[in-house]
Design a protein around this motif. Structure first.
Motif, short mmCIF file in Angstrom:
data_model
loop_
_atom_site.label_atom_id
_atom_site.label_comp_id
_atom_site.label_asym_id
_atom_site.label_seq_id
_atom_site.Cartn_x
_atom_site.Cartn_y
_atom_site.Cartn_z
N ILE A 73 0.83 -1.20 0.00
CA ILE A 73 0.00 0.00 0.00
C ILE A 73 0.87 1.26 0.00
O ILE A 73 0.56 2.25 -0.66
CB ILE A 73 -0.94 0.00 1.22
N LEU A 74 1.98 1.22 0.72
CA LEU A 74 2.88 2.37 0.75
C LEU A 74 3.42 2.70 -0.64
O LEU A 74 3.44 3.86 -1.07
CB LEU A 74 4.03 2.11 1.72
N LEU A 75 3.84 1.66 -1.36
CA LEU A 75 4.38 1.91 -2.70
C LEU A 75 3.29 2.21 -3.70
O LEU A 75 3.52 2.91 -4.69
CB LEU A 75 5.25 0.74 -3.15
N MET A 76 2.08 1.72 -3.46
CA MET A 76 0.96 2.13 -4.30
C MET A 76 0.69 3.63 -4.11
O MET A 76 0.36 4.34 -5.07
CB MET A 76 -0.29 1.33 -3.94
N THR A 77 0.84 4.12 -2.89
CA THR A 77 0.69 5.54 -2.63
C THR A 77 1.70 6.37 -3.42
O THR A 77 1.38 7.45 -3.92
CB THR A 77 0.86 5.82 -1.12
#
Length: 264
Positions: A73-77
């Motif tokens: 989710i962090l890298l999707m952000t």
């Protein structure tokens, strides 16, 4: 004043413009942040027990899946925030402000550098927000101070790479809507990576793509840093290699496109 001093001053001016624009028009950033937040809550509270049971051999423990999903989710952000940059650059190109900058005695590259550095700063702030939400719902990282620094450096490097690609997308797009459409891979590739399920659980014909595309190595490296687990030399090399390669390609592409004649 030397050329280097003048270029540095121009870079700071364009960075300030980028940050002021983000502060005055926060709706785009908030809209882009909404998707990863909703996905985090959806997968944790709706699918968390089921996914945990599948990954832990039948033992349903939501905390296990929270630990797994947060790095993705962090890298999707990061990808979502970069998409916003593509839209902002396309808007600048179509509203005439770039034509005005071309007539001014400023360093040309500063216009692009301001967008890129401003986006990296905004991305790191957005990641801190997402991480705070993750901790609030049960994410418990097990990283040492050195691993935290390495994790932050990795996320900043990924942001730099994707932002330069996003700048190029914005420069070649006819308008903001076109930039949003052309930039969809920045938001779709994390869905086709190891962000939500292990690569080993994917169909064999799809596994190779998921394993070697840009996001999976970065996610696995970040997951290992935050959780204090093994990383693997292959993942580190692939993650850093993808980031450096995309940064170089994005920079050269953006610079060449920006130095062309203005759109008619």
């Amino acid at each position: 004043m030397s050329t280097a001093d003048s270029a540095f001053r121009d870079n700071l001016t364009m960075l300030r413009r980028s940050l002021l624009h983000a502060r005055r028009y926060p709706s785009l950033t908030l809209n882009l942040l909404l998707t990863p937040v909703m996905l985090l809550l959806l997968f944790v509270y709706v699918f968390g027990n089921v996914m945990s049971a599948g990954m832990a051999g039948g033992h349903a423990d939501r905390s296990h899946y929270i630990a797994y999903i947060v790095p993705g989710i962090l890298l999707m952000t990061v990808g979502m925030t970069a998409l916003g940059t593509a839209v902002s650059v396309a808007t600048d190109m179509t509203e005439g402000i770039i034509a005005r900058f071309r007539t001014m005695a400023i360093n040309r590259a500063s216009v692009l550098i301001g967008h890129v550095v401003g986006t990296v700063i905004q991305t790191m702030l957005a990641l801190a927000l997402i991480l705070g939400i993750a901790v609030a719902i049960g994410f418990r990282p097990d990283a040492t101070p050195v691993e935290w620094i390495a994790a932050a450096a990795l996320m900043a490097l990924v942001s730099l790479a994707l932002t330069w690609i996003a700048v190029g997308i914005g420069l070649v797009s006819p308008n903001a809507e076109g930039a949003s459409n052309l930039g969809m891979p920045l938001t779709m590739l994390p869905l086709l990576s190891s962000a939500f399920v292990p690569v080993d659980a994917m169909p064999s014909g799809f596994r190779w793509f998921a394993e070697y595309q840009p996001f999976s190595p970065a996610i696995e490296t970040l997951r290992g840093l935050l959780l204090g687990s093994g990383i693997g030399t292959k993942n580190v090399l692939l993650a850093v290699g993808w980031c450096l390669g995309l940064t170089l390609v994005g920079y050269l592409w953006s610079k060449a496109r920006f130095n062309r004649e203005p759109r008619q």
